[in-house]
Design a protein around this motif. Sequence first.
Motif, short mmCIF file in Angstrom:
data_model
loop_
_atom_site.label_atom_id
_atom_site.label_comp_id
_atom_site.label_asym_id
_atom_site.label_seq_id
_atom_site.Cartn_x
_atom_site.Cartn_y
_atom_site.Cartn_z
N SER A 290 12.08 52.43 -86.74
CA SER A 290 11.90 53.37 -85.56
C SER A 290 13.16 53.40 -84.92
N LEU A 291 13.57 54.66 -84.37
CA LEU A 291 14.73 55.20 -83.72
C LEU A 291 14.24 55.40 -82.23
N PRO A 292 15.37 55.55 -81.41
CA PRO A 292 15.07 55.91 -79.95
C PRO A 292 14.70 57.41 -79.92
N GLY A 293 13.74 57.71 -79.04
CA GLY A 293 13.51 59.03 -79.11
C GLY A 293 12.24 59.45 -79.99
N GLY A 294 11.47 58.55 -80.38
CA GLY A 294 10.34 58.72 -81.32
C GLY A 294 10.91 59.03 -82.79
N LEU A 295 12.45 58.98 -83.22
CA LEU A 295 12.69 59.31 -84.53
C LEU A 295 12.43 58.21 -85.39
N ALA A 296 12.02 58.45 -86.70
CA ALA A 296 11.64 57.64 -87.74
C ALA A 296 12.70 57.70 -88.98
N LEU A 297 13.22 56.62 -89.19
CA LEU A 297 14.24 56.49 -90.41
C LEU A 297 13.63 55.77 -91.60
N ARG A 298 14.01 56.16 -92.72
CA ARG A 298 13.46 55.43 -94.05
C ARG A 298 14.66 54.75 -94.65
N ARG A 299 14.79 53.33 -94.82
CA ARG A 299 15.73 52.75 -95.06
C ARG A 299 15.63 52.34 -96.65
N HIS A 300 16.49 52.78 -97.60
CA HIS A 300 16.53 52.45 -99.04
C HIS A 300 17.36 51.01 -99.28
N ALA A 301 17.23 50.08 -100.08
CA ALA A 301 17.96 48.93 -100.51
C ALA A 301 19.26 49.39 -100.77
N GLY A 302 19.26 50.41 -101.68
CA GLY A 302 20.48 50.96 -102.50
C GLY A 302 21.42 51.54 -101.45
N GLY A 303 21.16 51.51 -100.15
CA GLY A 303 22.51 51.76 -99.20
C GLY A 303 22.10 53.14 -98.56
N VAL A 304 21.00 53.78 -98.68
CA VAL A 304 20.65 54.97 -98.14
C VAL A 304 19.57 54.85 -96.94
N ASP A 305 20.08 55.78 -95.97
CA ASP A 305 19.00 55.83 -94.85
C ASP A 305 18.61 57.36 -94.69
N LEU A 306 17.43 57.59 -94.54
CA LEU A 306 16.91 59.07 -94.67
C LEU A 306 16.25 59.42 -93.34
N LEU A 307 16.73 60.77 -92.80
CA LEU A 307 16.10 61.02 -91.30
C LEU A 307 15.47 62.49 -91.40
N VAL A 308 14.50 62.66 -90.90
CA VAL A 308 13.99 63.96 -90.60
C VAL A 308 14.59 64.22 -89.13
N LEU B 5 20.26 62.41 -109.64
CA LEU B 5 21.54 62.50 -110.40
C LEU B 5 22.52 61.99 -109.23
N LEU B 6 22.50 62.42 -108.16
CA LEU B 6 23.37 61.97 -107.13
C LEU B 6 23.28 60.58 -106.90
N GLY B 7 22.16 59.94 -106.68
CA GLY B 7 21.94 58.64 -106.20
C GLY B 7 22.75 57.52 -106.80
N PRO B 8 22.33 57.52 -108.16
CA PRO B 8 23.09 56.49 -109.07
C PRO B 8 24.42 56.80 -109.23
N ALA B 9 24.93 57.93 -109.43
CA ALA B 9 26.44 58.19 -109.80
C ALA B 9 27.15 58.27 -108.59
N VAL B 10 26.69 58.50 -107.28
CA VAL B 10 27.48 58.53 -106.16
C VAL B 10 26.99 57.85 -104.90
N PHE B 11 25.91 57.98 -104.41
CA PHE B 11 25.40 57.51 -103.16
C PHE B 11 25.05 55.97 -103.33
N MET B 12 24.82 55.45 -104.33
CA MET B 12 24.17 54.07 -104.56
C MET B 12 25.43 53.53 -105.15
#
Length: 259
Positions: free
Chosen positions: A39-57, A243-250
């Motif tokens: 949970s983030l301030p302002g009612g925002l919700a974050l999803r966190r991946h162990a591979g090093g990625v946070d995902l926000l709507v 494709l981008l996850g394992p090759a770049v983002f993680m």
Amino acid sequence: MVHRILIVTAVAAEADSVAAGLGPDAPETAPETAWEPLSLPGGLALRRHAGGVDLLVGGVGPAAVAAATGTALAHASLTGAGSGTPYDLVVSAGIAGGFAPHAPIGTVVVSGAIVAADLGAETPDGYLAVEELGFGRSTHPVPPSLTGPLSAALRAGDRPHTVAPVLTVSTVTGTAGRAAELAARHPAAAAEAMEGFGVAEAAAAYGVPVVEIRAVSNAVGPRDRAAWRIGEALDSLRQAFALLGPAVFMNPTVFVEAK
């Protein structure tokens, strides 16, 4: 090396496609438990991946998503170790309209620049970008050191894509005249969406590199809902991030070299 990427989408359907592409934390992890909710301030919700990625709507439109992205970056700065935000890259992701002939439906567009296409003034002599008015900026260039590894990963996976400017608008184009006007003003542009520049402004405030990744769902032009291929675009977005996850983002080695 520890690294973390913040990916921001406008709506949940886009975030779900990105999450499905990036996959669970590990092969044995059930998909429904792969992402940790935060949970983030302002009612925002974050999803966190162990591979090093946070995902926000972040919401629809440049203002909403700038506020949400800024909140996530500020929260990370306050709760992370050391000074500044712990994020190494911010990504604006989702679906978009594509400019013919650069980006047919299903194409993935990697931003060579993120451009606020309607941040300026109309004059009797034509449109003036905010820079021409003497204040502000309307473009965030994205260096080849960032777009290159992304393009290489998509190319290796045979994913149709292009590297080109992505326009941010507050009102989606719905006429042939408006499409022609934008294409004339930005002849290299491949896609139009509503959030990239807002994400880029927030990232720039924290000195974090930014890139936009879009999957094309429809042609920019007359509003024809029957011709939209939203499901196809969301699947293209999922495949792109697979494709981008394992090759770049993680892959911290690739990303650090790209910076």
